[in-house]
Design a protein around this motif. Structure first.
Motif, PDB file in Angstrom:
ATOM      1  N   PRO A  33      67.399 -32.667   0.118  1.00  0.00           N
ATOM      2  CA  PRO A  33      67.187 -32.351  -1.305  1.00  0.00           C
ATOM      3  C   PRO A  33      67.667 -30.938  -1.638  1.00  0.00           C
ATOM      4  CG  PRO A  33      65.207 -33.306  -0.312  1.00  0.00           C
ATOM      5  CD  PRO A  33      66.152 -33.007   0.814  1.00  0.00           C
ATOM      6  N   PRO A  34      68.125 -30.696  -2.909  1.00  0.00           N
ATOM      7  CA  PRO A  34      68.096 -31.684  -3.989  1.00  0.00           C
ATOM      8  C   PRO A  34      69.364 -32.526  -4.122  1.00  0.00           C
ATOM      9  CG  PRO A  34      68.634 -29.531  -4.864  1.00  0.00           C
ATOM     10  CD  PRO A  34      68.401 -29.322  -3.399  1.00  0.00           C
ATOM     11  N   VAL A  35      70.499 -32.050  -3.561  1.00  0.00           N
ATOM     12  CA  VAL A  35      71.778 -32.718  -3.855  1.00  0.00           C
ATOM     13  C   VAL A  35      72.572 -33.072  -2.603  1.00  0.00           C
ATOM     14  CG1 VAL A  35      72.044 -31.789  -6.187  1.00  0.00           C
ATOM     15  CG2 VAL A  35      72.846 -30.446  -4.222  1.00  0.00           C
ATOM     16  N   ASN A  36      71.907 -33.090  -1.450  1.00  0.00           N
ATOM     17  CA  ASN A  36      72.586 -33.451  -0.209  1.00  0.00           C
ATOM     18  C   ASN A  36      73.769 -32.538   0.113  1.00  0.00           C
ATOM     19  OD1 ASN A  36      71.189 -35.484   1.131  1.00  0.00           O
ATOM     20  ND2 ASN A  36      72.014 -37.074  -0.208  1.00  0.00           N
ATOM     21  N   ALA A  37      73.536 -31.233   0.086  1.00  0.00           N
ATOM     22  CA  ALA A  37      74.548 -30.319   0.632  1.00  0.00           C
ATOM     23  C   ALA A  37      74.609 -30.537   2.139  1.00  0.00           C
ATOM     24  CB  ALA A  37      74.180 -28.869   0.318  1.00  0.00           C
ATOM     25  N   ALA A  38      75.806 -30.436   2.689  1.00  0.00           N
ATOM     26  CA  ALA A  38      75.988 -30.644   4.132  1.00  0.00           C
ATOM     27  C   ALA A  38      75.587 -29.382   4.870  1.00  0.00           C
ATOM     28  CB  ALA A  38      77.425 -31.026   4.439  1.00  0.00           C
ATOM     29  N   SER A  39      74.284 -29.235   5.079  1.00  0.00           N
ATOM     30  CA  SER A  39      73.739 -28.070   5.772  1.00  0.00           C
ATOM     31  C   SER A  39      74.087 -28.122   7.258  1.00  0.00           C
ATOM     32  CB  SER A  39      72.217 -28.052   5.619  1.00  0.00           C
ATOM     33  OG  SER A  39      71.658 -29.173   6.289  1.00  0.00           O
ATOM     34  N   GLY A  40      73.734 -27.051   7.962  1.00  0.00           N
ATOM     35  CA  GLY A  40      73.928 -27.053   9.405  1.00  0.00           C
ATOM     36  C   GLY A  40      73.144 -28.162  10.070  1.00  0.00           C
ATOM     37  N   THR A  41      71.952 -28.438   9.547  1.00  0.00           N
ATOM     38  CA  THR A  41      71.131 -29.521  10.112  1.00  0.00           C
ATOM     39  C   THR A  41      71.773 -30.872   9.878  1.00  0.00           C
ATOM     40  OG1 THR A  41      69.104 -28.236   9.789  1.00  0.00           O
ATOM     41  CG2 THR A  41      68.857 -30.611  10.038  1.00  0.00           C
ATOM     42  N   VAL A  42      72.282 -31.102   8.662  1.00  0.00           N
ATOM     43  CA  VAL A  42      72.986 -32.368   8.371  1.00  0.00           C
ATOM     44  C   VAL A  42      74.135 -32.555   9.357  1.00  0.00           C
ATOM     45  CG1 VAL A  42      74.509 -33.521   6.716  1.00  0.00           C
ATOM     46  CG2 VAL A  42      72.354 -32.529   5.933  1.00  0.00           C
ATOM     47  N   GLN A  43      74.909 -31.514   9.562  1.00  0.00           N
ATOM     48  CA  GLN A  43      76.066 -31.612  10.445  1.00  0.00           C
ATOM     49  C   GLN A  43      75.641 -31.889  11.886  1.00  0.00           C
ATOM     50  OE1 GLN A  43      78.324 -27.989   9.702  1.00  0.00           O
ATOM     51  NE2 GLN A  43      77.969 -28.228   7.518  1.00  0.00           N
ATOM     52  N   GLU A  44      74.612 -31.200  12.333  1.00  0.00           N
ATOM     53  CA  GLU A  44      74.119 -31.409  13.697  1.00  0.00           C
ATOM     54  C   GLU A  44      73.594 -32.828  13.874  1.00  0.00           C
ATOM     55  OE1 GLU A  44      70.642 -29.744  16.758  1.00  0.00           O
ATOM     56  OE2 GLU A  44      70.772 -28.974  14.713  1.00  0.00           O
ATOM     57  N   GLU A  45      72.838 -33.311  12.897  1.00  0.00           N
ATOM     58  CA  GLU A  45      72.234 -34.634  13.034  1.00  0.00           C
ATOM     59  C   GLU A  45      73.257 -35.752  12.904  1.00  0.00           C
ATOM     60  OE1 GLU A  45      67.685 -33.344  11.854  1.00  0.00           O
ATOM     61  OE2 GLU A  45      68.775 -34.657  10.465  1.00  0.00           O
TER      62      GLU A  45
END
Length: 268
Positions: A33-45
């Motif tokens: 949230p809120p807009v699904n930015a590709a954070s470091g966590t998103v990239q790692e997961e």
């Protein structure tokens, strides 16, 4: 068959990308949230889950979607600005591309179910997928140049003709799902968000009828025949962003975006 939820991969508890498996269909859900930015966590997961899927013989097809108001707005710009300040742009960009490449090279067919906005680095996910289904009016865009960043063009070459791609990259203009179907970048458009996941699951079930073995071999064969050399193209984008990072205009582009103002480029 009961739904299986994957809550951890190894010692890592998933927090922004989730996986459920049912009837040989893996569903990857983006949730930052809120807009699904590709954070470091998103990239790692994404990396962790792609490796998990590649070693799970029960998963024959994958669907990737978002349970938020939009699909993905691209790399987290605040994190990217910090990488500029820390002089760590190359590593930050390479980690993102590792995840995008892992999705492209996933050993099973990948369907992206897209709605809302799909921008920048987030566009690399459906652009690297096997099939994309989108809600009518979904906005796709590659606005990296507005931030003085070189990126996304390698993946965009899979879904857009060269001059349309360059127009979008230079100008940062958006294109709708309906327009993207004209170029083959979206394979199916549905009218409403309520129709999106049922359409994607129906497509996944149809693909599953082929059985797991031929799907894996066919996916590998199709990627090899395509010869997009995605790793080489990603490396080029990292290299040219590194060149751009030497200039004051690079910092100005990202800073102006975060400060919600027009950039003042000087060519320095």
């Amino acid at each position: 068959m009961a739904t299986r939820k994957v809550e951890k991969v190894g010692d890592h508890k998933l927090t922004q990308v989730f996986l459920t498996v049912e009837d040989h269909i893996g569903v990857l859900t983006l949730h930052n949230p809120p807009v699904n930015a590709a954070s470091g966590t998103v990239q790692e997961e994404i990396l962790l889950l792609c490796d998990y899927i590649n070693h799970d013989d029960d998963i024959w097809v994958c669907v990737m979607h978002s349970d938020l108001k939009t699909f993905c707005v691209g790399v987290d710009i605040k994190r990217f600005k910090k990488s500029i300040d820390d002089k760590d742009v190359t590593n930050t960009q390479e980690i993102y591309y590792d995840g995008a490449l892992a999705l492209y090279e996933l050993r099973v067919p990948l369907i992206c179910a897209v709605h809302g906005h799909c921008l920048g680095g987030g566009l690399c996910y459906p652009a690297g997928a096997d099939i994309t289904i989108a809600v009518k009016g979904t906005q796709f865009g590659a606005p990296e140049a507005k931030l003085s960043v070189v990126g996304g063009s390698g993946h965009l070459g899979r879904i857009l003709p060269p001059q349309i791609q360059r127009d979008m990259c230079y100008c940062g203009t958006f294109i709708t799902a309906e327009e993207l179907t004209k170029y083959g970048g979206v394979t199916q458009v549905v009218d409403t968000l309520d129709e999106l996941m049922p359409a994607a699951i129906d497509k996944a079930r149809e693909i599953c009828k082929r059985g797991p073995l031929v799907l894996r071999y066919l996916k590998a064969c199709l990627n090899a025949q395509e010869d997009f050399q995605m790793k080489r193209k990603n490396d080029l984008e990292v290299t040219y962003t590194r060149y751009m990072a030497r200039h004051k205009d690079f910092n100005e582009g990202v800073s102006a975006f975060l400060e919600k103002r027009e950039p003042n480029y000087t060519g320095e």
